[in-house]
Design an enzyme around this catalytic site. Structure first.
Site: not given
Ligand code: FPP
Length: 246
Positions: A21, A23-24, A26, A34, A66-67, A69-70, A208
């Protein structure tokens, strides 16, 4: 002393689950879109897979999509699917070099055609690798998985192949997408959120949990080793008392 040196290699978790969690956030912190965060997140996945293979963790399961995330904007969903396809194709050779098997759980049939195809190919190519199994949870949610398992058991009962009395934890687990792996001993979630988010609800009954504020694109194998060192300090009682364990 680094966390790698502090690890007790004889007491490693066999299976680690990760909610990647942040990525966005960051990307936003750096004034980028994003998707830049997701692309950078792939580098963390690579490093963590190699870290697991290096020390001897046998199973790593990452929540990639995740489901729920669609429901993200269609541009982000499409970009994530494309990233998934390109990553799978680019990394299959490295997975094989590192003797890592690729696996996937979730409603795979709901993914784009190209993704289903390339994922299938990569899984076939790495099927005989034995050092570590990397499972991508894709279009996955635990509630979907549990309902699917219940339907399979109900069908077996309706066909006269299973007695209701024989439904127990063992026969239920056998219907789950993770039936061929041990339950995770450790679950790591990055980015400071303290939630399970519909991930492996059945399998994490005694797992854990380790939460860190580090955002996923900054998470590297040394952070993984820190989480395992923390895990190794814990007393896992499984409902017993501390005295019973000693
Ligand atoms: C959550 O960060 C991340 C995801 C929903 C996607 C995860 C995908 C990757 C790490 C890249 C693809 C993976 C593989 C295995 C090829 P977020 O977008 O919810 O971040 P935020 O909460 O800061 O918005």
């Amino acid at each position: 002393m680094g966390f790698r040196e502090q690890l007790d290699i004889t007491r490693l978790p066999q299976h680690i689950a990760v909610i990647m969690d942040g990525n966005g956030r960051w990307a936003k912190n750096q004034g980028k879109i994003r998707h830049f965060g997701h692309e950078s997140g792939v580098l963390s996945v690579k490093d963590i897979v190699e870290g697991c293979a290096d020390i001897g963790v046998k199973y790593l399961t990452v929540y990639a999509f995740s489901t729920e995330n669609w429901n993200r904007p269609v541009e982000e969903v499409n970009a994530l699917m494309e990233l998934l396809i390109s990553t799978i194709n680019q990394e299959t050779a490295t997975l094989t070099k590192n003797n890592v098997r690729l696996n996937a759980i979730g409603d795979i049939s709901s993914l784009p055609e190209q993704c289903i195809h390339d994922l299938g190919e990569a899984m076939r190519k790495t099927a005989d690798n034995t050092r570590c199994t990397l499972t991508l949870a894709l279009s996955y949610s635990a509630k979907w998985e549990l309902v699917t398992a219940a339907k399979k058991l109900a069908a077996q009962v309706a066909e006269g192949k299973l007695n209701i009395e024989d439904i127990d934890e063992h026969s239920f687990s056998a219907q789950l997408t993770t039936h061929d792996m041990p339950e995770p001993e450790l679950m790591i979630r990055t980015s400071g959120e303290h939630r399970i988010s519909n991930f492996l609800l059945w399998q994490m009954a005694y797992t854990e949990f380790y939460f860190t504020d580090t955002l996923w694109p900054d998470f590297r194998r040394e952070d993984l080793f820190e989480a395992i060192v923390d895990f190794q300090k814990r007393e896992r009682r499984f409902g017993k008392t501390s005295e019973q364990l000693n």
